[in-house]
Design an enzyme around this catalytic site. Structure first.
Site, mmCIF file in Angstrom:
data_model
loop_
_atom_site.group_PDB
_atom_site.id
_atom_site.type_symbol
_atom_site.label_atom_id
_atom_site.label_comp_id
_atom_site.label_asym_id
_atom_site.label_seq_id
_atom_site.Cartn_x
_atom_site.Cartn_y
_atom_site.Cartn_z
ATOM 1 N N GLU A 211 0.831 -1.209 0.000
ATOM 2 C CA GLU A 211 0.000 0.000 0.000
ATOM 3 C C GLU A 211 0.864 1.257 0.000
ATOM 4 O OE1 GLU A 211 -2.717 -0.460 3.304
ATOM 5 O OE2 GLU A 211 -4.148 -1.377 1.928
ATOM 6 N N GLU A 307 -5.038 -8.746 -1.225
ATOM 7 C CA GLU A 307 -5.787 -8.733 0.037
ATOM 8 C C GLU A 307 -7.235 -8.407 -0.284
ATOM 9 O OE1 GLU A 307 -4.399 -5.884 2.872
ATOM 10 O OE2 GLU A 307 -2.327 -6.553 2.742
HETATM 11 C C1 GAL Z 1 -4.781 -3.185 4.429
HETATM 12 C C2 GAL Z 1 -3.317 -3.450 4.770
HETATM 13 C C3 GAL Z 1 -3.209 -4.624 5.732
HETATM 14 C C4 GAL Z 1 -4.149 -4.433 6.869
HETATM 15 C C5 GAL Z 1 -5.549 -4.248 6.351
HETATM 16 C C6 GAL Z 1 -6.588 -4.018 7.384
HETATM 17 O O1 GAL Z 1 -4.996 -1.978 3.911
HETATM 18 O O2 GAL Z 1 -2.571 -3.724 3.620
HETATM 19 O O3 GAL Z 1 -1.873 -4.744 6.156
HETATM 20 O O4 GAL Z 1 -3.750 -3.340 7.592
HETATM 21 O O5 GAL Z 1 -5.583 -3.125 5.545
HETATM 22 O O6 GAL Z 1 -6.656 -5.062 8.246
#
Ligand code: GAL
Length: 988
Positions: A211, A307
């Site tokens: 990110e 993710e």
């Molecule tokens: C994403 C991030 C993860 C975690 C998630 C929320 O944006 O890449 O590491 O923080 O959000 O749980």
């Protein structure tokens, strides 16, 4: 040496045509995708460290492993959130069994590095062991070693010592890059031993930043990414690399930074955490939105979501913005959520899926970022106690489908086919002609409609806020499916027959039609499965429900092999376990979990779990005569569908008894608050400059804990000065994470406690917390002579640095001290955590007296401590320890998952750190919550032996303080499990 394009092609050989042609990406990439030349075919076999070189490429449809299409169905888990390596087996086997073919992991820099240039990959930090375990389980691995991971951990994974180092993190600043390179050198030395390309492991993909959206169009950012890319390549990582774009910004698509001339080895990935109450968005190749549409930003790489929210993290409880506990996350992102959103992703051309989190685990010790408490359950499909939840049902069904129905790896959009009241997606495989329909119900009521498929108007019902997938024109072995209203889950061959499994909801009648020039012979193994044959079509209907597996055998003939049709509702589908072995494929039905399967001689050896008593049925290759379950022979007979069926059910798990907790011993501490405590060994807080983002107040020494090498947990200050005659109040400015607090004493007498304001929905995202405690000094305490002001700061954790602004460097601890009424010159000394525990690591302990003296450790002599009973109701400012031991005698072969529950009157202002056998299992904050149950992982917990429990209780003076009720609880139990090696827990 950086790998050149040529060496990749050589490595890839002809099998990676897709890599050479299709994956080059970037502006001006060839429009003719290699995909046209990589046909739909069987996926690559289950990955292992097989000693053979492999190619990993891609085109715009999918990954290409050894030239074969692979749909990645990955689940996220963090090894550092499960500090018991044996249990990695458990979680990985559960993922594999439930349809995942990959695991994605973050590697947290801070977890492995207690100090600059010091790295630890041993014990619970054994990354090599994790990668071996994943390979032996048959899972690909996606490795994400940061350098910045976010992930709701302290500093977003940046080490505590980096807060006190020069250099702007997450930029091309050479001072920072020096440290990053050291970190990556250590990680890559391990990862490069486990690359699938070399056949020495199963690492398939590697993420170089997370990110990263702050310096996208600046040299600081581009050079940083280029540096990371080249560094990782230099370290020998030759699998495709990627970045995880925060949302859909089109950041870091191929060609957006210098990859040293290397092309076609970079994937574009984006993440998404859509609100469960909203309509699922179209973020794949078939959506609109161009650069900001998700996969549309990178048309030449496959749709990749590194993710996708499979739950959400929960904040601390409190007055105005209350964390509700993870049951709520699991309620709002339930099984229907998973189905609705994942099927939508699939319908949009995503073929690389990773669900964040599939097993959340525990942010033990001082790991959690300020925004979260100890549990990182996440509302995930596998809960923190490693128990499967209902959310696994769609994951299991979709995961197996994607691996066993090859048509899904290569789908194009097809002309719209509508079903009134539903959102529909129509896709087709250009090679096989199979059609896929995803039907989504975005309404709060069930919708019944019709979908015209294959010349038939099919009646379909989709429950409220759910989705279903239907197929047409699919090959089932040698036969062809005209259509099915049920979702296909498996197509496989077992022995002489092909097996096809279809799933749907309990209570529904599903139907499918098989093409057959002549009416086939049919064995109706279940009277409820009906069929009619008419004009070349065999129409089959099956009423799903009751957790039953319904069967019908279409007999073979001269042209066709026998085809066993199986119909499963939700409950039956998650007891179906397909497996491939070198001697053929197996399908196992019945028990709660199948962990491993092997064929030897004429026996099939299975290991797995039962909870309730369960039947066992195995379809396997010819010649299998015997079944062995968890080492014991099972008496079987042959069924009408050529399976081996157990004569009697496998036994379930016996009742597990847990002892009550008693025999507590108590001892108060904080001698540091007294005037005569010897602090001569403490660091003098006399620095005048800091790398912190917090300004050093004029005329004050640096008081920030990190500047003196104290990075985790509590920190003590003792300020010595002469003459308190005129002092009316002490003003202590301090900075902490959420839920921080400060306690002060003057010459051993409490001045009071100050708590950081509780964040609310407006301020929760602000990050760091700073406030000033103004503590009045009563007249009788004012006198000439020597005085000592003692301050304890629970500074909680460092902020994450999501925007690359060095926010992890915000000060922790006291920031300034002044007085009203007088201005004596104060000489400060500071003491935080002692040298890191060599086994449990730097984040296990803070700087409480008891921690420095080992009161949390097994074997600490506590016989002279006061014997006490719970509940307690004390009024005291400061720290009191409670210790006890308890035996457990869980029978071998039983996997009992055990937690510790703490409960009390919620108005009582105290908190406790929970030490099990010396391991810091988390922080309970009685008047904040919401967490009351703390998972005690087996391995740290001796399930057959004696355990030491120590509670370090920090009490405010304003209310009575507990502990109240403290007990063990059973979070789940199964007959089976994995062998658990005790985690080293050195004592005193
Ligand atoms: C994403 C991030 C993860 C975690 C998630 C929320 O944006 O890449 O590491 O923080 O959000 O749980």
């Amino acid at each position: 040496m950086a790998l050149s394009r040529r060496s990749f092609s050589a490595l890839a050989g002809t099998a990676a045509l897709g890599l050479a042609l299709g994956g080059s990406g970037g502006p001006g990439a060839p429009a003719a995708y290699a995909a046209r030349s990589v046909p739909t075919g069987p996926p690559p076999p289950e990955p292992h460290a097989d000693g053979r070189p492999h190619t990993v490429g891609f085109d715009h449809y999918s990954l290409l492993v050894d030239g074969r299409r692979l749909v990645l169905w990955s689940g996220e888990m963090h090894p550092f959130r499960l500090p018991s390596p044996s249990l990695w087996w458990d979680v990985l086997q559960k993922m594999r069994a439930h349809g995942h073919n990959a695991v994605s992991i973050c590697v947290a820099w801070n977890y492995h590095s207690p100090a600059p240039d010091r790295y630890d990959f041993t014990g619970v930090r054994d990354l090599d062991l994790f990668l071996r375990t994943a390979a032996e389980t048959g899972l690909y691995v996606v490795v994400r070693p940061g350098p910045y991971i976010n992930a709701e951990v302290d500093g977003g994974g940046l080490p505590g010592w980096l807060t006190a180092a020069p250099g702007t993190a997450r930029t091309a600043d050479p001072a920072y890059l020096r440290h990053v390179d050291t970190w990556l050198t250590h990680v890559d030395a391990i990862v490069s031993r486990h690359l699938y390309t070399r056949g020495t492991g199963t690492v398939l993909l590697y993420q170089i930043e997370n990110e990263y959206d702050s310096h996208v169009d600046e040299p600081a950012g581009r050079d940083y990414m280029a540096h990371l890319y080249r560094k990782v390549r230099r370290d020998g990582i030759d699998v495709p690399l990627f970045h995880n774009d925060k949302g859909r910004n089109g950041h870091w698509v191929p060609g957006s930074f210098d990859t040293g001339g290397e092309k076609g080895r970079w994937l574009y990935g984006f993440d998404g955490y859509p609100s469960p109450s909203r309509t699922p968005p179209d973020w794949g190749h078939f959506g609109t939105g161009g650069r900001t549409g998700g996969a549309t930003a990178s048309p030449h790489t496959p749709g990749f979501v590194p993710e996708f929210g499979g739950g959400w993290f929960d904040p601390w409880g409190g007055v105005s913005f209350r964390g509700k506990g993870y049951a709520e996350a699991r309620r709002t992102r339930d099984a229907a959520y998973e189905r609705r959103f994942h099927l939508t992703n699939l319908a949009n051309g995503i073929t690389l899926h990773n669900v964040y989190m599939t097993f959340g685990g525990t942010s033990w010790g001082w790991l959690p970022a300020p925004v979260v408490y100890t549990s990182y359950d996440y509302g995930a499909a596998l809960d923190e106690g490693r128990q499967p939840t209902d959310k696994l049902v769609p994951m299991h069904q979709i995961g197996h489908m994607l691996q066993r129905v090859p048509d899904f790896a290569k789908l194009d959009r097809a002309p719209e086919v509508k079903a009134a009241g539903l959102t529909t997606y129509h896709l087709t495989n250009p090679d096989t002609g199979a059609h896929v329909h995803v039907l989504r119900n975005d309404h709060d009521k069930d919708v019944t409609s019709t979908l015209p498929v294959g010349g038939t108007d099919l009646p379909v019902t989709v429950p409220a806020r759910d989705a279903r997938l239907m197929v047409a024109g699919l090959s089932l072995g040698q036969r062809r499916l005209r259509y099915s209203t049920a979702q296909p889950m498996l197509l496989m061959s077992a022995g002489r027959q092909d097996v096809a499994v279809f799933t749907g909801w309990s209570g529904e009648m599903v139907s499918l039609a098989l093409e057959a020039a002549e009416e086939p012979l049919v064995t109706r193994l279940d009277p409820d499965v009906a069929y009619v044959y008419d004009q070349g079509l065999m129409r089959v209907t099956a009423p799903l429900g009751g957790g039953r597996l319904l069967r019908m055998l279409v007999q073979g003939d001269g042209e066709n092999r026998p085809l066993l049709l199986l119909f499963a509702d939700e409950a039956a589908s998650v007891r179906l376990w397909p497996r491939d072995t070198p001697s053929g494929s197996l399908l196992v039905y019945g028990p709660e979990l199948l962990r491993t399967a092997a064929l030897r001689d004429s026996a099939v050896h299975l290991t797995g779990d039962t909870v309730e008593a369960a039947g066992l049925e195995v379809w396997g290759p010819r010649g299998i005569e015997r079944v062995v379950w968890n080492g014991g022979a099972v008496r079987t007979s042959v069924s009408g569908s050529a399976s081996l069926c157990s004569a009697a059910p496998l036994p379930g798990v016996p009742k597990v008894e847990l002892p009550p907790l008693g025999g507590w011993r108590a001892r108060t501490e904080n001698p540091e608050s007294g005037p005569n405590f010897d602090d001569s060994g403490w660091r003098l807080a006399d620095k005048s400059a800091s790398y912190s983002t917090t300004e050093v107040p004029k005329g004050q020494p640096v008081l920030f804990a990190d500047d003196y090498g104290f990075h985790y947990g509590d920190v003590w200050y003792r300020g010595t000065f002469t003459d308190s005659t005129g002092i009316e109040a002490v003003e202590l400015a301090y900075s902490t994470g959420t839920q921080g607090l400060l306690m002060a004493w003057l010459d051993g007498e409490p001045l009071g406690t100050h708590r950081m304001p509780v964040p609310d929905s407006r301020t929760i995202r602000k990050g760091s917390w700073a406030d000033t405690a103004v503590l009045p000094v009563r007249p009788e305490r004012r006198s000439p002579g020597r005085h000592v002001l003692s301050v304890l700061v629970r500074r909680m954790q460092h902020d994450q640095d999501g925007r690359a602004q060095d926010t992890h460097k915000a000060a922790r601890g006291l920031t300034a001290a002044s007085f009203t009424g007088a201005s004596p010159k104060v000489r400060w000394r500071i003491q935080g955590e002692a040298a890191p525990d060599p086994v449990r690591g730097p984040m296990n302990n803070g700087g409480l007296f008891g921690e420095r003296e080992g009161w949390h450790l097994p074997g600490f002599p506590d016989r002279d401590w006061e014997a006490v009973d719970f509940p307690r109701a004390e009024r005291r400012q400061g720290v009191t320890w409670y210790r006890t031991t308890f035996p457990l005698a869980v029978p071998p072969g039983i996997d009992a998952s055990i937690g510790l529950v703490m409960e009390d009157d919620p108005s009582r202002a105290y908190r406790a750190q929970i030490f099990l056998n010396g391991w810091n299992m988390g922080q309970y904050v009685n008047d904040v919550g919401p967490q009351h149950t703390f998972v005690l992982p087996n391995g740290i917990l001796r399930t057959r032996g004696t355990n030491t429990l120590a509670l370090a209780v920090l009490s405010e003076f304003t209310t009575l303080s507990g502990p109240g009720r403290v007990r063990l609880t059973l979070l789940g139990a199964a007959a089976g499990g994995v062998p658990v090696t005790p985690v080293a827990s050195p004592g005193r």
